[in-house]
Scaffold this motif. Sequence first.
Motif, PDB file in Angstrom:
ATOM      1  N   SER A  63      22.032  59.301  16.897  1.00  0.00           N
ATOM      2  CA  SER A  63      22.598  60.646  16.823  1.00  0.00           C
ATOM      3  C   SER A  63      22.568  61.103  15.368  1.00  0.00           C
ATOM      4  CB  SER A  63      24.025  60.641  17.360  1.00  0.00           C
ATOM      5  OG  SER A  63      24.551  61.953  17.376  1.00  0.00           O
ATOM      6  N   ASP A 111      24.155  64.047  12.184  1.00  0.00           N
ATOM      7  CA  ASP A 111      24.896  65.184  11.663  1.00  0.00           C
ATOM      8  C   ASP A 111      23.889  66.068  10.935  1.00  0.00           C
ATOM      9  OD1 ASP A 111      27.911  64.244  11.971  1.00  0.00           O
ATOM     10  OD2 ASP A 111      26.788  62.545  11.187  1.00  0.00           O
ATOM     11  N   SER A 114      25.213  57.064  12.827  1.00  0.00           N
ATOM     12  CA  SER A 114      24.434  58.286  12.948  1.00  0.00           C
ATOM     13  C   SER A 114      23.675  58.499  11.645  1.00  0.00           C
ATOM     14  CB  SER A 114      25.330  59.496  13.240  1.00  0.00           C
ATOM     15  OG  SER A 114      26.223  59.713  12.154  1.00  0.00           O
ATOM     16  N   HIS A 130      27.578  64.526  14.828  1.00  0.00           N
ATOM     17  CA  HIS A 130      27.034  63.598  15.824  1.00  0.00           C
ATOM     18  C   HIS A 130      27.899  63.524  17.078  1.00  0.00           C
ATOM     19  CE1 HIS A 130      29.778  60.969  13.520  1.00  0.00           C
ATOM     20  NE2 HIS A 130      29.918  60.314  14.647  1.00  0.00           N
TER      21      HIS A 130
END
Length: 763
Positions: free
Chosen positions: A173, A175, A329, A397
């Motif tokens: 995942s 950000d 992430s 995320h």
Amino acid sequence: MYYPNDTLRDYQQEMKLRLFEEWEFHRNVMVQMPTGTGKTHLLAAIVREFLRGSGSRVWIVAHRRELVDQIEETVSRHGMSKEDGRVRVMSIQWLSRNRKDMYEEPDLIVIDEAHHALAETYRILWEKYPEARKLGMTATPCRLNGKGFMDLFDSLITSWTVAEFIGQGWLSSFDYVSIRANSREQRLIDSLKKRGADGDYQVKEMNEVLNRETSIGRLYESVERYAHGKKGIVYAVSIAHARRIAACYSAHGLESVAIDSRTPASERKELVDDFRRGKVKVLVNVDIFSEGFDCPDVEFVQLARPTLSLAKYLQQVGRGLRRSANKESCMLIDNVGLYRIFGLPARNHDWAAMFEGRMIGNALSRARTEGGLYLPALSLTDSGGQQEEVWEIVMTHDRLLEAIRNREEAEEGKESQAALKSYPDRRSSLWGLKRGNKITVSPRYLQVFDIQGNRVAVRLKDGQAGVVSASGEPEVILGYCRRLKFLKEELLAVTDNAGTISYMDMKTGRTYWEKPVVFSYGGVKLLRVGETFHSRTKKAYASMNGLHKDSICFYEYYLKIPDYRVPKSCKLVDSVWSTVFDVFACLLAGDDEEVYWCCGRLADRSIVVMDGAGRYYHVEKGKRKRYIATNLPRPGEQDFDTAVKKLKEEAGQRAEETDRQKRRNEEAKRRKRLEEIRDALPYRMGMKWGLKLGERIIVPPKYRKILPPVGVYCAFEESACRWGVMALDGKVMVEACYQKVDIENNGTVHLTIIPGKVKTVKL
């Protein structure tokens, strides 16, 4: 040597099976899988499978020397060394220089990073080796100039989307932080007017605008703010830009190095190794790590290079999406506002349209953004409560994972249902069943062993054990047992009074003395017991001993099981059939009667099968099997050969009609898209012209001149006095090689070759 595919992930195994099925119909196939999902690993498994039991030769062609070394290492891990001689890995540059000295011809050519295959240097692979199969591997089957790949490859196989890979845990995942739309940096990027030969921003102008102390200072500030203490990769505009960034970061105590095309190979390897060990925290590069770089613990990626290329954008952010053990992430820091052009990395893309040349792999329209995975940006405030002027958090995320989960749940549309439970009656000491507050079976059982879905394992009043339904209807009575326990995949473990455990398949009622392992192939399931696979059909079937799970393949609506025990009475659709696709046992999806023998495939991908009684059936996807003939026809009944001859004719007609309908549908869709953008107008940016509809960019500014549209076409000037015609979606209809172009409303075009010599065409 047979090399088991136990190391392949489920989606890789699926892609391999789909590829070999596609090779039955097309020689040249392109495979799309997102960056970080193991394309090279899959490539090696495909090559190994292709070579198994044959004297074939395989060439693997990459576009850079560094990728050659990586591929050779991966291939060697799969048991295929350079010394073997059957597999050769080379760069396209080396092949171009040394082809005349190569006397052997390949049976398969694999092109890594195949979105480069449109380059002229790759044409030799098709011109000189037309009989060799071609496999193209890429994450991004698109080009900035809008050209498709249909001239080189016959079909495209696409894998899961990036969002699906993230949701399944195969990709990290992320950000996402970006500069704001009204920031000074975004205004600088919007001021870029010049384009390079590839249609992207001109490197010289980018360097002049962005290689400045203030801009580089902003780059460092964003890394310090959002990726403090993390290791990552920065994508720079130029060699000078990269070195200046590395110097700035190092001066602030963030150990950084710049790597570019001038860095010697040995030094580059040493610097990358230092990065992997953590000695170097930041690698600043210029188009070196866009493809093929494998370092899963990259914790941030910083985009400091503007681009109009979707492929370049996805290749760059993809370096940070590989999973690693200690990475929750990846932080993506977009200092050039690319997400406003392309959307977030997790959005879906119409790869088929780009592969076919129906869509340009560049800017993303607002309408397409709204159709994908998108959440509004979060506002940032500092400790004083004042709004941050430069950056905004576009995605976190946890919000990304939530959005993916919500979308999956919405697609599934399943509502939860109260679970079936047992309850005791204290007066009688018996047990009953209930769902929520509703009693489904009154107390009548001495013991409830286990519950699974709507099945319940119980001990009846007479002491025997059995399985009943949620309403108490008996499904099976097993006699006197010590214990019953449900296992996954509708299996039941039965412990008798002596403590011996046997296993019952609840679908068929058959019992096994060794615990079965369930294998699922496209919804069709088999049980492996010891060295043998067993069907879950009414009529029992057991495979040959020692069959490997990866040799069993699912093809859309049937399961192929290699089996050389085919009855002599089984007739073939074609008397001479390729040994690669020999006669085999066949399980039909949705048919639980028995396992059949496949007699061959027809032009429309339907098949003919024979059952154990010598009856033949025609099977099409999505339909029930249809009886056509038998080995012992009654008087007046058609025989196998007559039935198959008729089927072949019908299948050929259906296949042709399917192809025609597909082309008609694609043309209708394109016509509809053109009508929707009929009001597009030319616009100018710097010295170049493009097309846009309102604020939506249809064709990026890359032409010398574009005239107002006539209907759904417009004339464009690519260079001085070289005019052509394109549709409003950017597809070139007439190449730019004419002195003048006149378009009529009915689609008739008059093309001036030289003054006085005019050619007329109808679009």
